[in-house]
Design a protein around this motif. Structure first.
Motif, PDB file in Angstrom:
ATOM      1  N   GLU A 229      22.543  55.992  11.047  1.00 43.68           N
ATOM      2  CA  GLU A 229      23.541  55.428  10.135  1.00 43.68           C
ATOM      3  C   GLU A 229      22.858  54.850   8.897  1.00 43.68           C
ATOM      4  O   GLU A 229      23.345  54.995   7.776  1.00 43.68           O
ATOM      5  N   PHE A 230      21.710  54.200   9.087  1.00 40.07           N
ATOM      6  CA  PHE A 230      20.958  53.667   7.946  1.00 40.07           C
ATOM      7  C   PHE A 230      20.520  54.816   7.035  1.00 40.07           C
ATOM      8  O   PHE A 230      20.631  54.723   5.806  1.00 40.07           O
ATOM      9  N   ALA A 231      20.051  55.911   7.610  1.00 41.23           N
ATOM     10  CA  ALA A 231      19.624  57.075   6.821  1.00 41.23           C
ATOM     11  C   ALA A 231      20.799  57.659   6.043  1.00 41.23           C
ATOM     12  O   ALA A 231      20.644  58.101   4.896  1.00 41.23           O
ATOM     13  N   ARG A 232      21.982  57.652   6.655  1.00 42.85           N
ATOM     14  CA  ARG A 232      23.172  58.164   5.966  1.00 42.85           C
ATOM     15  C   ARG A 232      23.524  57.263   4.778  1.00 42.85           C
ATOM     16  O   ARG A 232      23.846  57.739   3.703  1.00 42.85           O
ATOM     17  N   ARG A 233      23.427  55.937   4.978  1.00 42.20           N
ATOM     18  CA  ARG A 233      23.786  54.996   3.915  1.00 42.20           C
ATOM     19  C   ARG A 233      22.719  54.878   2.839  1.00 42.20           C
ATOM     20  O   ARG A 233      23.030  54.499   1.710  1.00 42.20           O
ATOM     21  N   ARG A 234      21.482  55.128   3.198  1.00 40.83           N
ATOM     22  CA  ARG A 234      20.358  54.975   2.266  1.00 40.83           C
ATOM     23  C   ARG A 234      19.570  56.282   2.170  1.00 40.83           C
ATOM     24  O   ARG A 234      18.443  56.375   2.641  1.00 40.83           O
ATOM     25  N   PRO A 235      20.136  57.309   1.550  1.00 37.22           N
ATOM     26  CA  PRO A 235      19.406  58.580   1.431  1.00 37.22           C
ATOM     27  C   PRO A 235      18.072  58.352   0.714  1.00 37.22           C
ATOM     28  O   PRO A 235      17.984  57.580  -0.228  1.00 37.22           O
ATOM     29  N   GLY A 236      17.050  59.028   1.188  1.00 42.86           N
ATOM     30  CA  GLY A 236      15.730  58.902   0.584  1.00 42.86           C
ATOM     31  C   GLY A 236      14.878  57.800   1.186  1.00 42.86           C
ATOM     32  O   GLY A 236      13.693  57.705   0.902  1.00 42.86           O
ATOM     33  N   TRP A 237      15.488  56.954   2.006  1.00 48.53           N
ATOM     34  CA  TRP A 237      14.734  55.885   2.662  1.00 48.53           C
ATOM     35  C   TRP A 237      14.205  56.376   4.001  1.00 48.53           C
ATOM     36  O   TRP A 237      14.821  57.200   4.662  1.00 48.53           O
ATOM     37  N   LYS A 238      13.059  55.836   4.384  1.00 44.63           N
ATOM     38  CA  LYS A 238      12.475  56.117   5.691  1.00 44.63           C
ATOM     39  C   LYS A 238      12.555  54.846   6.531  1.00 44.63           C
ATOM     40  O   LYS A 238      12.487  53.743   6.004  1.00 44.63           O
ATOM     41  N   THR A 239      12.710  55.038   7.811  1.00 47.73           N
ATOM     42  CA  THR A 239      12.689  53.916   8.747  1.00 47.73           C
ATOM     43  C   THR A 239      11.485  54.101   9.658  1.00 47.73           C
ATOM     44  O   THR A 239      11.323  55.158  10.263  1.00 47.73           O
ATOM     45  N   ARG A 240      10.645  53.096   9.717  1.00 47.61           N
ATOM     46  CA  ARG A 240       9.488  53.111  10.615  1.00 47.61           C
ATOM     47  C   ARG A 240       9.736  52.079  11.705  1.00 47.61           C
ATOM     48  O   ARG A 240       9.821  50.888  11.423  1.00 47.61           O
ATOM     49  N   MET A 241       9.874  52.569  12.923  1.00 45.06           N
ATOM     50  CA  MET A 241      10.143  51.681  14.055  1.00 45.06           C
ATOM     51  C   MET A 241       8.808  51.201  14.638  1.00 45.06           C
ATOM     52  O   MET A 241       7.884  51.988  14.798  1.00 45.06           O
ATOM     53  N   ARG A 242       8.736  49.905  14.938  1.00 44.60           N
ATOM     54  CA  ARG A 242       7.521  49.310  15.484  1.00 44.60           C
ATOM     55  C   ARG A 242       7.892  48.539  16.745  1.00 44.60           C
ATOM     56  O   ARG A 242       8.543  47.502  16.664  1.00 44.60           O
ATOM     57  N   GLN A 243       7.499  49.068  17.897  1.00 48.74           N
ATOM     58  CA  GLN A 243       7.822  48.393  19.150  1.00 48.74           C
ATOM     59  C   GLN A 243       6.859  47.232  19.370  1.00 48.74           C
ATOM     60  O   GLN A 243       5.646  47.377  19.240  1.00 48.74           O
ATOM     61  N   ALA A 244       7.418  46.094  19.698  1.00 45.80           N
ATOM     62  CA  ALA A 244       6.626  44.900  19.979  1.00 45.80           C
ATOM     63  C   ALA A 244       6.642  44.636  21.479  1.00 45.80           C
ATOM     64  O   ALA A 244       7.570  45.062  22.182  1.00 45.80           O
ATOM     65  N   ASP A 245       5.658  43.929  21.950  1.00 50.34           N
ATOM     66  CA  ASP A 245       5.670  43.574  23.369  1.00 50.34           C
ATOM     67  C   ASP A 245       6.421  42.256  23.539  1.00 50.34           C
ATOM     68  O   ASP A 245       6.762  41.585  22.571  1.00 50.34           O
ATOM     69  N   TRP A 246       6.669  41.882  24.764  1.00 51.71           N
ATOM     70  CA  TRP A 246       7.483  40.702  25.056  1.00 51.71           C
ATOM     71  C   TRP A 246       6.803  39.407  24.613  1.00 51.71           C
ATOM     72  O   TRP A 246       7.440  38.371  24.511  1.00 51.71           O
ATOM     73  N   GLY A 247       5.507  39.468  24.306  1.00 51.46           N
ATOM     74  CA  GLY A 247       4.801  38.281  23.824  1.00 51.46           C
ATOM     75  C   GLY A 247       5.180  37.920  22.390  1.00 51.46           C
ATOM     76  O   GLY A 247       4.836  36.851  21.905  1.00 51.46           O
TER      77      GLY A 247
END
Length: 186
Positions: A85-103
């Motif tokens: 949905e973010f990509a649809r609303r913001r064409p040309g933008w990239k999303t980089r997901m960063r998983q964090a640990d529970w700490g």
């Protein structure tokens, strides 16, 4: 051979025209000037770290890349739909997901490693973070028979939902809006 840290200290000492250490066979000790400088170094380094992270964030935003931290199972199956949905609303933008640990309950947001995050509440030390609750799940508690709350059908937990701050980057506000909209329709 002088280490780079030793060279930096020598340069600081020369630039300020002060003696920061006294050297002896027993080792080195701080002078009064050295103690005055040492007392201020933690604050200086903390401010440098903040400036450095803000610089990194500005560079990412200018490259149209939104870094999003997340904790495992924070939004479950909705995460890919939120990103789409973010990509649809913001064409040309990239999303980089960063998983964090529970700490790291802020998933990198508190440290400035990401611009937005999908978390699980509560987040300790949430000062400076704008939190928007997307959904809640039932929680259970086991109490002893003698506990004063035993016998109640429900025990309320206080929850707080904040708006994203007006000073937040528009891309961050859009991403939070995508989160809310996707969760609301599921």
């Amino acid at each position: 051979m002088i280490s780079s840290a030793g060279e930096a200290i020598a340069n600081a000492s020369n630039a300020a025209d002060v003696k920061l250490f006294t050297r002896s066979r027993a080792g080195m000790t701080l002078t009064a000037a050295g103690r005055a400088l040492a007392a201020r170094v933690p604050t200086l380094l903390s401010r440098w770290d903040i400036a450095f992270r803000k610089t990194q964030a500005a560079a990412r935003m200018s490259e149209k890349t939104l870094h999003v931290g997340f904790l495992a199972a924070a939004a479950n199956e909705a995460t890919p739909e939120i990103v789409a949905e973010f990509a649809r609303r913001r064409p040309g933008w990239k999303t980089r997901m960063r998983q964090a640990d529970w700490g790291d309950p802020s998933a990198g947001l508190a440290q400035g490693l990401v611009e937005a995050a999908i978390l699980r509440l509560p987040v300790p030390d949430a000062v400076g973070l704008h939190i928007r609750e997307l959904f809640s799940e039932p929680r259970w508690v086991i109490l002893s028979a003698a506990h004063r709350l035993t016998g109640r059908d429900r025990i309320a937990a206080s929850t707080v939902a904040w708006r994203v701050g007006e000073d937040a980057d528009p891309a961050v506000r859009d991403f939070v809006s995508c989160c809310v909209d996707v969760i609301a329709k599921n």
